[in-house]
Motif scaffolding. Structure first.
Motif, PDB file in Angstrom:
ATOM      1  N   ARG A 189       0.816  -1.215   0.000  1.00  0.00           N
ATOM      2  CA  ARG A 189       0.000   0.000   0.000  1.00  0.00           C
ATOM      3  C   ARG A 189       0.849   1.265   0.000  1.00  0.00           C
ATOM      4  NH1 ARG A 189      -5.172  -1.736   0.269  1.00  0.00           N
ATOM      5  NH2 ARG A 189      -5.160  -3.974   0.564  1.00  0.00           N
ATOM      6  N   ARG A 190       2.041   1.179   0.543  1.00  0.00           N
ATOM      7  CA  ARG A 190       2.920   2.365   0.568  1.00  0.00           C
ATOM      8  C   ARG A 190       3.393   2.745  -0.830  1.00  0.00           C
ATOM      9  NH1 ARG A 190       7.825   1.965   3.545  1.00  0.00           N
ATOM     10  NH2 ARG A 190       7.767  -0.304   3.733  1.00  0.00           N
ATOM     11  N   TYR A 191       3.347   1.777  -1.731  1.00  0.00           N
ATOM     12  CA  TYR A 191       3.862   2.026  -3.084  1.00  0.00           C
ATOM     13  C   TYR A 191       2.752   2.071  -4.123  1.00  0.00           C
ATOM     14  CZ  TYR A 191       7.887   1.084  -0.386  1.00  0.00           C
ATOM     15  OH  TYR A 191       8.823   1.150   0.598  1.00  0.00           O
ATOM     16  N   HIS A 192       1.549   2.060  -3.617  1.00  0.00           N
ATOM     17  CA  HIS A 192       0.389   2.070  -4.507  1.00  0.00           C
ATOM     18  C   HIS A 192       0.041   3.499  -4.904  1.00  0.00           C
ATOM     19  CE1 HIS A 192      -4.255   1.764  -4.825  1.00  0.00           C
ATOM     20  NE2 HIS A 192      -3.699   1.637  -6.014  1.00  0.00           N
ATOM     21  N   ILE A 193      -0.112   3.721  -6.192  1.00  0.00           N
ATOM     22  CA  ILE A 193      -0.624   5.001  -6.680  1.00  0.00           C
ATOM     23  C   ILE A 193      -2.065   4.758  -7.117  1.00  0.00           C
ATOM     24  CG2 ILE A 193      -0.432   6.795  -8.452  1.00  0.00           C
ATOM     25  CD1 ILE A 193       2.568   6.301  -8.482  1.00  0.00           C
ATOM     26  N   PRO A 194      -3.013   5.382  -6.419  1.00  0.00           N
ATOM     27  CA  PRO A 194      -4.406   5.195  -6.839  1.00  0.00           C
ATOM     28  C   PRO A 194      -4.698   5.994  -8.102  1.00  0.00           C
ATOM     29  CG  PRO A 194      -4.282   6.581  -4.869  1.00  0.00           C
ATOM     30  CD  PRO A 194      -2.873   6.237  -5.244  1.00  0.00           C
TER      31      PRO A 194
END
Ligand SMILES: [Zn+2]
Length: 323
Positions: free
Chosen positions: A44-49
């Motif tokens: 989640r820390r590396y997720h770009i929505p």
């Protein structure tokens, strides 16, 4: 550090579409959940929505106004999707259930390309619609996310005039739409390893535009496939980066090269695909070329697992996650 772009709206859900086309239309969500399982909470820390779908104005970077107008009619959407049995479906349902996810995926490709330039590598868990031309959609590709992304990044000044783009297409099908989109644009260099016996084999003009054209034999196995890739990819990337600046590498990482895919007719194993992807990531990284990976075609129920395995290893190698 690598980034992963994904939105739950990527999944195409339409009245049994999965039975009409050899395609797991929910593979994007499945790939995301598998990636969560493999990587854990760190992901989640590396997720770009994704904030929205691409606008009409953005699509005009790659398509004519006439084409976009035609895409409001069922018969034209259905022709591009190549699923004739959907002909009677109302246009609003097709727009909502099929075109809307594709707009979100195209916006994801733009965000992933921006992220690649700022952080080195990024993956869009969809996109790679490499058959979409300026005035025609075909082969399940309606919007040319690749052309929208390149032209938008240029307009924003993230890719400067004269800077180069290395487009590496390892989907089983030849990326004819990209060839047509950039027919006269010599800053885009095209490497394409494909099965010339399948669609779009009649598009002779597209093949003439490829800078490094590597046709594969039907049912090409891993040893031969990986041998060709290792023989030709380094020289291709070296030749364009020695004589200019490569601002972006685009890796069209279709998984329809797996043995048993109903459309690809190439015979790689899951291990071969992981090796293919890691090798390609490494060749970009070695030359400090920012890389965006797009997931493109893949028509088996295993496609999502192959995608997740490669992205997980990319994050590990990049030092994004431990393990
Ligand atoms: Zn394909």
């Amino acid at each position: 550090m690598a980034a992963v772009v994904y939105n739950r709206r990527y999944d195409i859900g339409f009245l049994g579409l999965e039975r009409l086309h050899p395609f797991d239309s929910r593979k994007y969500g499945r790939a995301w959940r598998e990636l969560n399982r493999l990587v854990g909470r760190d992901l989640r820390r590396y997720h770009i929505p994704v904030d929205r779908g691409v606008s009409d104005e953005e699509l005009l970077l790659a398509h004519s106004p006439e084409y976009l107008a035609r895409m409001s009619q069922s018969k034209n959407i259905v022709a591009a999707l190549e699923i004739p049995s959907l002909r009677r479906a109302p246009a609003f349902l097709l727009r909502w259930n099929v075109l809307r996810p594709m707009r979100w995926a195209a916006r994801g490709t733009v965000l992933a390309a921006q992220a690649a330039i700022s952080c080195g590598a990024a993956v869009n868990l969809s996109g790679g619609y490499h058959h979409a031309k300026r005035d025609a959609g075909e082969g399940f590709c309606i919007f040319s996310d690749i052309a929208v992304a390149i032209r938008q990044l240029r307009a924003e000044g993230r890719i400067k005039s004269g800077q180069r783009i290395a487009y590496v297409d390892l989907d089983a099908h030849q990326g004819n739409g990209v060839c047509h989109q950039f027919r006269d644009d010599r800053d885009v260099f095209i490497f394409d390893m494909h099965n010339p016996s399948i669609y779009p084999c009649r598009d002779v003009e597209a093949r003439q535009r490829i800078d490094c054209d590597l046709p594969l034999p039907v049912d090409c196995g891993g040893r031969e496939y990986l041998g060709l890739l290792r023989k030709h990819l380094p020289g291709f990337l070296d030749s364009i980066s020695r004589s200019g600046t490569v601002a972006l590498g685009i890796f069209n990482a279709g998984t329809d090269v797996i043995q048993g895919d109903p459309l690809g007719a190439i015979a790689l194993s899951a291990e071969d695909i992981l090796e293919r992807d890691l090798y390609t990531f490494g060749e970009f990284r070695k030359r400090r070329i920012p890389m965006v990976m797009l997931t493109s075609g893949g028509y088996t129920r295993e496609s999502y697992r192959l995608i997740a395995a490669s992205v997980c290893e990319l994050l590990r190698q990049d030092g994004t996650v431990s393990g």
